[in-house]
Scaffold this active site. Structure first.
Site, mmCIF file in Angstrom:
data_model
loop_
_atom_site.group_PDB
_atom_site.id
_atom_site.type_symbol
_atom_site.label_atom_id
_atom_site.label_comp_id
_atom_site.label_asym_id
_atom_site.label_seq_id
_atom_site.Cartn_x
_atom_site.Cartn_y
_atom_site.Cartn_z
ATOM 1 N N CYS A 133 -22.299 40.900 -6.886
ATOM 2 C CA CYS A 133 -21.348 40.590 -5.895
ATOM 3 C C CYS A 133 -20.153 41.454 -5.896
ATOM 4 O O CYS A 133 -19.636 42.214 -5.176
ATOM 5 C CB CYS A 133 -21.148 39.158 -5.257
ATOM 6 S SG CYS A 133 -21.232 38.175 -6.780
ATOM 7 N N HIS A 188 -14.530 36.697 -3.079
ATOM 8 C CA HIS A 188 -14.083 37.347 -4.320
ATOM 9 C C HIS A 188 -12.826 38.308 -3.908
ATOM 10 O O HIS A 188 -13.078 39.024 -3.128
ATOM 11 C CB HIS A 188 -15.122 37.958 -4.784
ATOM 12 C CG HIS A 188 -16.171 37.297 -5.485
ATOM 13 N ND1 HIS A 188 -16.299 35.949 -5.365
ATOM 14 C CD2 HIS A 188 -17.315 37.510 -6.154
ATOM 15 C CE1 HIS A 188 -17.439 35.316 -6.125
ATOM 16 N NE2 HIS A 188 -18.270 36.238 -6.501
#
Ligand code: 25A
Ligand code: L14
Length: 340
Positions: A130, A246
């Protein structure tokens, strides 16, 4: 309606698997039949899809019979065991685990960056980490114009990256602490509420070079996806008490000088990127804005005047969507020739 595909989700009850199911529906992926697979713990559970209830089945070798496309996010152990079986049965297995990412026989694909690689598969395609995905979506357009020589990145990663149990741990631990109670860490090595932990994944030991697995994934996967082994990457990956999305502070050094204005212009036309950069009005990306969204948000674009050709960027994306489930569905779309 044209022919649809028989799709299976492996790890369908997990943090990523649930989002895979939602995204297939949202994007109207041509699904003829959807099979939801997980461990025996979840067998029998029902989950909604396009107005119907689908019963979760225990994953077995026979689960892949008659399936065209598998979207998997149940960890490396499961994928190492089942991906070769699915491929042998003629499925395309799009795998979100780290099991095959650095295998030279397996394409590692971000559709905005290296779509051509997807077509060289032998039944297995890997979905990158990710943190790597959101970084390369932002960096590739700059690399194409100015060639990136070096990247220094620090991440601020949400707990959902560690699965559903980590989401529950942050929620319950925060509540407990505010009520003056104890909540010993189970998923994370230390208290995550009101803290920052520089160790991802939490379950793996540090490598002999002092880095974590996550940090080395950002180094190696970036080179493979950008198809350029000369890019130097150094990373520090940190878990923070955020649920979804994130964030990354990225410093790059380029061969050719890019002004902040030029970088902003390039990125505003880049696929999958949304520039959110208006310092006068205090506009910049944040996890609460990126959560639930598909774009990779870029802001705080500014020149690093400590070197000749340096730039700083702040990049935020939903780790369960672009960082995992959405990217996997986009790979499937690429393979079936679906656009828009
Ligand atoms: O090895 P890796 O690559 O590092 O990956 C390790 C783990 O990290 C997560 C994912 O955990 C993975 O297992 N992960 C990986 N990549 C990720 C990424 N990019 C990532 N997370 C975020 N971003 P997970 O907990 O999200 O998902 C685990 C899924 O795998 C299924 N599974 C596990 N062992 C299996 C298996 N399936 C088949 N065979 C096996 N041997 C697992 O199914 C889950 O679907 P399960 O039945 O064990 O489900 C556990 C129970 O968890 C609860 N639950 C999970 N998600 C939710 C939930 N409850 C409510 N809402 C949810 N969203 C349920 O009680 C469920 O029954
Ligand atoms: O390599 O715990 O896909 O936030 C993604 C989630 C590694 C760990 C991967 C986390 C995993 C990461």
């Amino acid at each position: 309606m044209g022919r649809g595909y028989r799709v299976a989700i492996v790890g369908a009850t997990g943090a990523v698997g649930n989002v895979m199911r939602e995204i297939l529906e949202e994007r109207d992926f041509p699904v003829d039949h959807l099979r939801l697979l997980a461990s025996h713990r979840s067998a029998g559970k029902k989950l909604p899809f396009k107005g119907e209830e689908i019963t979760v089945e225990e994953l077995k070798e026979s689960s892949f019979d008659g399936v065209d496309i598998v979207l998997a996010s149940a960890g490396s152990k499961v994928s190492k065991q089942f991906a070769p079986i699915a491929a042998r049965k003629g499925c395309i297995y799009i795998d979100n685990s780290s099991a095959f990412r650095m295998d030279p026989e397996v394409p590692l694909v971000v559709p905005e960056v290296n779509p051509h690689a997807a077509f060289k598969h032998k039944g297995i395609i890997a979905n990158p980490n990710c943190s790597t995905i959101q970084m390369v979506v932002a960096l590739k357009p700059l690399h194409d114009v100015a060639r990136i020589k070096r990247v220094v990145v620090s991440t601020y990663q949400s707990v959902s990256g560690a699965g559903w149990s980590a989401v529950v741990e942050l929620q319950e631990q925060t509540r407990a602490i505010l009520e003056g109670k104890e909540y010993p860490p189970q998923v994370f090595p230390y208290q995550i509420a009101f803290n920052a932990i520089p160790q991802i994944p939490q379950s793996d030991a540090f490598l002999p070079n002092g880095y974590t697995e996550e940090e080395m994934k950002m180094v190696n996967e970036t080179r493979k996806i950008m198809e350029d082994d000369s890019i130097k990457v150094t990373a520090t990956t940190v878990r923070i008490p955020v649920f979804y999305a994130h964030s990354e502070s990225i410093n790059i050094e380029t061969e050719r000088k890019l002004t902040a204005e030029e970088a902003r212009r390039i990125l505003s036309k880049a696929p999958g990127v949304k520039v959110m950069d208006d310092p006068e009005n205090q506009i910049y990306p944040m996890p609460i804005l990126a959560a639930g969204r598909d774009e990779v948000f870029v802001g705080r674009i500014r020149e690093d005047d400590t070197i000749e050709c340096g730039l700083n960027l702040w990049v935020v994306a939903d780790n369960l969507r672009k960082g995992a489930a959405l990217n996997a569905v986009q790979i499937a779309e690429l393979l079936i020739g679906k656009t828009g």
